[in-house]
Design a protein around this motif. Structure first.
Motif, PDB file in Angstrom:
ATOM      1  N   VAL A 144       9.300  47.026  64.860  1.00 41.19           N
ATOM      2  CA  VAL A 144      10.419  46.083  65.041  1.00 41.19           C
ATOM      3  C   VAL A 144      10.571  45.249  63.765  1.00 41.19           C
ATOM      4  CG1 VAL A 144      10.432  45.821  67.572  1.00 41.19           C
ATOM      5  CG2 VAL A 144       8.858  44.444  66.196  1.00 41.19           C
ATOM      6  N   MET A 145      11.700  44.547  63.709  1.00 41.81           N
ATOM      7  CA  MET A 145      12.008  43.703  62.547  1.00 41.81           C
ATOM      8  C   MET A 145      10.891  42.683  62.290  1.00 41.81           C
ATOM      9  SD  MET A 145      14.925  43.454  60.728  1.00 41.81           S
ATOM     10  CE  MET A 145      16.444  42.588  60.574  1.00 41.81           C
ATOM     11  N   HIS A 146      10.592  42.434  61.037  1.00 37.77           N
ATOM     12  CA  HIS A 146       9.676  41.387  60.565  1.00 37.77           C
ATOM     13  C   HIS A 146       8.189  41.619  60.830  1.00 37.77           C
ATOM     14  CE1 HIS A 146      13.204  39.319  59.481  1.00 37.77           C
ATOM     15  NE2 HIS A 146      13.568  38.954  60.688  1.00 37.77           N
ATOM     16  N   VAL A 147       7.821  42.808  61.321  1.00 39.13           N
ATOM     17  CA  VAL A 147       6.410  43.190  61.498  1.00 39.13           C
ATOM     18  C   VAL A 147       5.557  42.081  62.145  1.00 39.13           C
ATOM     19  CG1 VAL A 147       4.441  44.318  60.374  1.00 39.13           C
ATOM     20  CG2 VAL A 147       6.698  44.476  59.307  1.00 39.13           C
TER      21      VAL A 147
ATOM     22  N   THR B 288      20.172  63.832  55.070  1.00 42.05           N
ATOM     23  CA  THR B 288      20.607  64.239  56.420  1.00 42.05           C
ATOM     24  C   THR B 288      20.146  63.200  57.458  1.00 42.05           C
ATOM     25  OG1 THR B 288      18.636  65.594  56.723  1.00 42.05           O
ATOM     26  CG2 THR B 288      20.605  66.731  55.950  1.00 42.05           C
ATOM     27  N   LEU B 289      19.036  62.514  57.165  1.00 41.94           N
ATOM     28  CA  LEU B 289      18.518  61.531  58.127  1.00 41.94           C
ATOM     29  C   LEU B 289      19.325  60.236  58.123  1.00 41.94           C
ATOM     30  CD1 LEU B 289      14.702  62.045  57.539  1.00 41.94           C
ATOM     31  CD2 LEU B 289      16.132  63.040  59.310  1.00 41.94           C
ATOM     32  N   THR B 290      20.205  60.073  57.147  1.00 46.75           N
ATOM     33  CA  THR B 290      21.031  58.860  57.111  1.00 46.75           C
ATOM     34  C   THR B 290      22.388  59.072  57.790  1.00 46.75           C
ATOM     35  OG1 THR B 290      22.013  59.395  54.953  1.00 46.75           O
ATOM     36  CG2 THR B 290      19.989  58.109  54.925  1.00 46.75           C
TER      37      THR B 290
ATOM     38  N   GLY C 250      12.140  55.707  58.935  1.00 48.30           N
ATOM     39  CA  GLY C 250      13.038  54.636  59.382  1.00 48.30           C
ATOM     40  C   GLY C 250      13.431  53.725  58.232  1.00 48.30           C
ATOM     41  N   GLY C 251      13.853  52.517  58.600  1.00 41.85           N
ATOM     42  CA  GLY C 251      14.279  51.541  57.598  1.00 41.85           C
ATOM     43  C   GLY C 251      13.129  50.632  57.187  1.00 41.85           C
ATOM     44  N   GLY C 252      13.496  49.476  56.652  1.00 44.10           N
ATOM     45  CA  GLY C 252      12.501  48.538  56.141  1.00 44.10           C
ATOM     46  C   GLY C 252      11.514  48.064  57.207  1.00 44.10           C
TER      47      GLY C 252
ATOM     48  N   THR D  16      15.448  55.891  56.086  1.00 40.21           N
ATOM     49  CA  THR D  16      16.710  56.275  56.742  1.00 40.21           C
ATOM     50  C   THR D  16      17.768  55.185  56.588  1.00 40.21           C
ATOM     51  OG1 THR D  16      16.020  55.391  58.882  1.00 40.21           O
ATOM     52  CG2 THR D  16      15.471  57.704  58.435  1.00 40.21           C
ATOM     53  N   THR D  17      17.457  54.146  55.807  1.00 42.39           N
ATOM     54  CA  THR D  17      18.447  53.128  55.444  1.00 42.39           C
ATOM     55  C   THR D  17      18.385  52.999  53.916  1.00 42.39           C
ATOM     56  OG1 THR D  17      16.984  51.189  55.427  1.00 42.39           O
ATOM     57  CG2 THR D  17      17.921  51.816  57.566  1.00 42.39           C
ATOM     58  N   TYR D  18      19.091  51.982  53.392  1.00 50.87           N
ATOM     59  CA  TYR D  18      19.159  51.831  51.940  1.00 50.87           C
ATOM     60  C   TYR D  18      18.385  50.597  51.460  1.00 50.87           C
ATOM     61  CZ  TYR D  18      22.962  55.070  53.004  1.00 50.87           C
ATOM     62  OH  TYR D  18      23.675  56.139  53.471  1.00 50.87           O
ATOM     63  N   ALA D  19      17.477  50.072  52.308  1.00 55.19           N
ATOM     64  CA  ALA D  19      16.834  48.778  52.040  1.00 55.19           C
ATOM     65  C   ALA D  19      15.862  48.792  50.850  1.00 55.19           C
ATOM     66  CB  ALA D  19      16.108  48.280  53.283  1.00 55.19           C
ATOM     67  N   GLY D  20      15.189  49.910  50.602  1.00 50.54           N
ATOM     68  CA  GLY D  20      14.383  50.039  49.377  1.00 50.54           C
ATOM     69  C   GLY D  20      12.918  49.675  49.483  1.00 50.54           C
ATOM     70  N   SER D  21      12.439  49.312  50.669  1.00 50.86           N
ATOM     71  CA  SER D  21      11.040  48.878  50.811  1.00 50.86           C
ATOM     72  C   SER D  21      10.053  49.940  50.321  1.00 50.86           C
ATOM     73  CB  SER D  21      10.778  48.545  52.285  1.00 50.86           C
ATOM     74  OG  SER D  21       9.434  48.234  52.502  1.00 50.86           O
TER      75      SER D  21
ATOM     76  N   THR E  39       5.620  47.204  46.298  1.00 49.72           N
ATOM     77  CA  THR E  39       4.282  46.825  46.781  1.00 49.72           C
ATOM     78  C   THR E  39       4.374  45.554  47.650  1.00 49.72           C
ATOM     79  OG1 THR E  39       3.931  45.486  44.799  1.00 49.72           O
ATOM     80  CG2 THR E  39       3.123  47.757  44.722  1.00 49.72           C
ATOM     81  N   ILE E  40       5.605  45.188  48.031  1.00 48.81           N
ATOM     82  CA  ILE E  40       5.805  43.950  48.800  1.00 48.81           C
ATOM     83  C   ILE E  40       5.616  44.234  50.297  1.00 48.81           C
ATOM     84  CG2 ILE E  40       7.425  42.069  49.316  1.00 48.81           C
ATOM     85  CD1 ILE E  40       9.028  43.084  46.764  1.00 48.81           C
ATOM     86  N   TYR E  41       4.823  43.398  50.944  1.00 52.30           N
ATOM     87  CA  TYR E  41       4.673  43.521  52.394  1.00 52.30           C
ATOM     88  C   TYR E  41       5.019  42.185  53.049  1.00 52.30           C
ATOM     89  CZ  TYR E  41       0.361  40.934  51.684  1.00 52.30           C
ATOM     90  OH  TYR E  41      -0.548  39.961  51.333  1.00 52.30           O
TER      91      TYR E  41
HETATM   92  P1  NAD Z   1      15.630  48.140  59.999  1.00 55.38           P
HETATM   93  O1  NAD Z   1      14.505  48.985  59.496  1.00 55.38           O
HETATM   94  O2  NAD Z   1      15.266  46.890  60.735  1.00 55.38           O
HETATM   95  O3  NAD Z   1      16.579  49.039  60.893  1.00 55.38           O
HETATM   96  C1  NAD Z   1      17.649  48.453  61.623  1.00 55.38           C
HETATM   97  C2  NAD Z   1      17.958  49.313  62.849  1.00 55.38           C
HETATM   98  O4  NAD Z   1      18.574  50.520  62.421  1.00 55.38           O
HETATM   99  C3  NAD Z   1      16.714  49.739  63.631  1.00 55.38           C
HETATM  100  O5  NAD Z   1      17.019  49.702  65.005  1.00 55.38           O
HETATM  101  C4  NAD Z   1      16.501  51.166  63.183  1.00 55.38           C
HETATM  102  O6  NAD Z   1      15.835  51.943  64.137  1.00 55.38           O
HETATM  103  C5  NAD Z   1      17.913  51.624  62.988  1.00 55.38           C
HETATM  104  N1  NAD Z   1      18.059  52.734  62.038  1.00 55.38           N
HETATM  105  C6  NAD Z   1      17.491  52.845  60.817  1.00 55.38           C
HETATM  106  N2  NAD Z   1      17.880  53.978  60.231  1.00 55.38           N
HETATM  107  C7  NAD Z   1      18.722  54.596  61.073  1.00 55.38           C
HETATM  108  C8  NAD Z   1      19.460  55.802  61.036  1.00 55.38           C
HETATM  109  N3  NAD Z   1      19.460  56.591  59.952  1.00 55.38           N
HETATM  110  N4  NAD Z   1      20.206  56.152  62.103  1.00 55.38           N
HETATM  111  C9  NAD Z   1      20.275  55.327  63.187  1.00 55.38           C
HETATM  112  N5  NAD Z   1      19.615  54.158  63.286  1.00 55.38           N
HETATM  113  C10 NAD Z   1      18.841  53.809  62.242  1.00 55.38           C
HETATM  114  O7  NAD Z   1      16.619  47.713  58.823  1.00 55.38           O
HETATM  115  P2  NAD Z   1      16.452  47.599  57.251  1.00 55.38           P
HETATM  116  O8  NAD Z   1      17.587  46.793  56.799  1.00 55.38           O
HETATM  117  O9  NAD Z   1      16.205  48.932  56.646  1.00 55.38           O
HETATM  118  O10 NAD Z   1      15.095  46.798  57.058  1.00 55.38           O
HETATM  119  C11 NAD Z   1      15.044  45.393  57.187  1.00 55.38           C
HETATM  120  C12 NAD Z   1      13.610  44.900  57.089  1.00 55.38           C
HETATM  121  O11 NAD Z   1      12.977  45.464  55.952  1.00 55.38           O
HETATM  122  C13 NAD Z   1      13.509  43.391  56.933  1.00 55.38           C
HETATM  123  O12 NAD Z   1      12.448  42.903  57.714  1.00 55.38           O
HETATM  124  C14 NAD Z   1      13.208  43.195  55.453  1.00 55.38           C
HETATM  125  O13 NAD Z   1      12.513  42.010  55.191  1.00 55.38           O
HETATM  126  C15 NAD Z   1      12.405  44.427  55.151  1.00 55.38           C
HETATM  127  N6  NAD Z   1      12.500  44.845  53.734  1.00 55.38           N
HETATM  128  C16 NAD Z   1      11.362  44.823  53.006  1.00 55.38           C
HETATM  129  C17 NAD Z   1      11.374  45.203  51.678  1.00 55.38           C
HETATM  130  C18 NAD Z   1      10.099  45.217  50.891  1.00 55.38           C
HETATM  131  O14 NAD Z   1      10.111  45.541  49.712  1.00 55.38           O
HETATM  132  N7  NAD Z   1       8.999  44.884  51.510  1.00 55.38           N
HETATM  133  C19 NAD Z   1      12.575  45.610  51.081  1.00 55.38           C
HETATM  134  C20 NAD Z   1      13.744  45.631  51.852  1.00 55.38           C
HETATM  135  C21 NAD Z   1      13.685  45.250  53.195  1.00 55.38           C
END
Ligand code: NAD
Length: 360
Positions: free
Chosen positions: A73-76, A161-163, A100-102, A124-129, A133-135
């Motif tokens: 879930v969000m924010h670990v 394809t996963l996006t 998955g995403g971040g 599967t998102t574009y967040a870049g985590s 090395t950031i947690y």
């Molecule tokens: P997320 O990982 O919270 O995902 C949001 C929702 O989208 C979730 O329900 C997920 O299951 C869903 N989802 C993700 N990919 C999907 C897909 N391809 N198809 C359908 N649903 C999908 O969102 P986020 O924006 O990727 O990540 C946000 C979190 O990551 C924040 O807590 C942020 O602080 C952290 N983050 C950390 C770093 C780092 O360097 N440590 C960098 C960026 C973000």
């Protein structure tokens, strides 16, 4: 895209280790990648919503799959991190595969921080985590962040394809989140010409992909280009220091519970407008990547044109909290190209609250 070096240009460049496998269908190489790490038992991590894709990943792994932990879930939250660590130990996992995403990759990092378990990330998102090395781990309502080389994924599989299933609205805000990393990378105190190349190319890829992706969410070429851009932007985030924009978003997310990607989308044009007088070269490169006359207006238009929220009000922020947000964001000193000026930052927050198009 090249930068003009002068006789007083000097910089330090380093690159974090990590293997990247990129391309449509590259998920099929997962078992080979696990093997290449010398691992036998992979624990697959996902959110409850992404259970199905985790099952696909688990099938790809065949006998190298140890099981699935689907509670990211969000924010670990620390409780989730502990439960995942216990599950990994019970199953004798020797690698975590975070799909998955971040949030999901963040859970993988929380396990790795404690146990040193290697991570394979499948974003599967574009967040870049996956490139940093950031947690971050949340305990008692407070999110603690830090850097540790152990949490950097050893291998990253970027399979566009996963996006395809990422909803368009989330795709837009997640892309803007990526653009924010590159934008601040262009004026980072520890920046260098290589990171700037990546930043500019990353933003250009995203700016070109977004309109096509919004027109047709299944456009594989657009999805590929967006993911490529996100990789470059994430790489920048992993290597250089972030400034005012990331500080503001961290404050708004952490203290006012605003959603991550949307907050980045809303704040970025205003943080850039604030920094425009102090970082002309960075803004020129960003504007060029966006195909706009102005960096700040360019990111605002990119978001608004594609239906993203543009005001903090829309995200549920209360006007009465803006003063406190401003104070919190100014509590600690950090690098920013333009000095941190209380009244101007309060105005920045007001503009972001109201969703005004920047005037520069
Ligand atoms: P997320 O990982 O919270 O995902 C949001 C929702 O989208 C979730 O329900 C997920 O299951 C869903 N989802 C993700 N990919 C999907 C897909 N391809 N198809 C359908 N649903 C999908 O969102 P986020 O924006 O990727 O990540 C946000 C979190 O990551 C924040 O807590 C942020 O602080 C952290 N983050 C950390 C770093 C780092 O360097 N440590 C960098 C960026 C973000």
């Amino acid at each position: 895209m090249t930068m003009k070096l002068t006789t007083d240009s000097s910089f330090v460049f380093y690159s974090l280790p990590g293997r990247v496998v990129f391309g449509e269908g590259c998920l099929a190489t997962l078992a080979t990648e696990v093997e290449a790490l010398g691992a036998q038992r992979a624990l697959v991590l996902c959110t409850p919503e992404q259970r199905e894709v985790a099952e696909r990943v688990s099938r790809q792994l065949g006998e190298r799959s140890a099981g699935i932990f689907d509670q990211a879930v969000m924010h670990v939250p620390i409780e989730t991190a502990r439960a995942a660590r216990v599950r990994a130990a019970e199953l004798g996992a020797d690698v975590a595969v975070a799909v998955g995403g971040g949030s999901t990759i963040g859970l993988g990092k929380a396990i790795a921080l404690d146990s040193g378990l290697p991570i394979i990330a499948i974003p599967t998102t574009y967040a870049g985590s996956e490139m940093t090395t950031i947690y971050g781990i949340t305990e008692g309502g407070v999110k603690k962040t830090g850097r540790d080389p152990r949490v950097l994924p050893r291998t990253v599989l970027y399979d566009p394809t996963l996006t395809l299933t990422l909803p368009v609205s989330l795709s837009v805000t997640s892309c803007m989140n990526a653009v924010a990393h590159a934008a601040e990378g262009l004026y980072a105190p520890d920046g260098n010409p290589i990171m700037s190349l990546m930043a500019e190319a990353g933003v250009a890829a995203i700016a070109q992909a977004l309109p096509r992706l919004c027109h047709h969410a299944q456009d594989m070429a657009a999805r590929t280009e967006a993911l490529y851009g996100a990789w470059l932007c994430g790489k920048v985030l992993g290597h250089v220091a972030m400034s005012l924009h990331h500080k503001l978003c961290h404050t708004l997310g952490g203290s006012f519970n605003l959603p991550h990607a949307e907050t980045h989308t809303v704040v970025l044009p205003h943080a850039l407008a604030y920094n425009t007088p102090a970082a002309p070269e960075a803004m020129a490169r960003l504007a060029r990547a966006l195909g706009s006359a102005s960096a700040a207006q360019g990111v605002f238009d990119l978001a608004q044109r594609h239906g993203a929220p543009v005001s903090l009000r829309e995200l549920g922020m209360q006007a009465a909290d803006l003063d406190r947000a401003c104070d919190l964001a100014l509590q600690n000193q950090y690098h920013n190209p333009r000095p941190l000026e209380q009244a101007a930052i309060r105005q920045l927050l007001q503009d972001a609250f109201e969703g005004r198009r920047p005037s520069v």
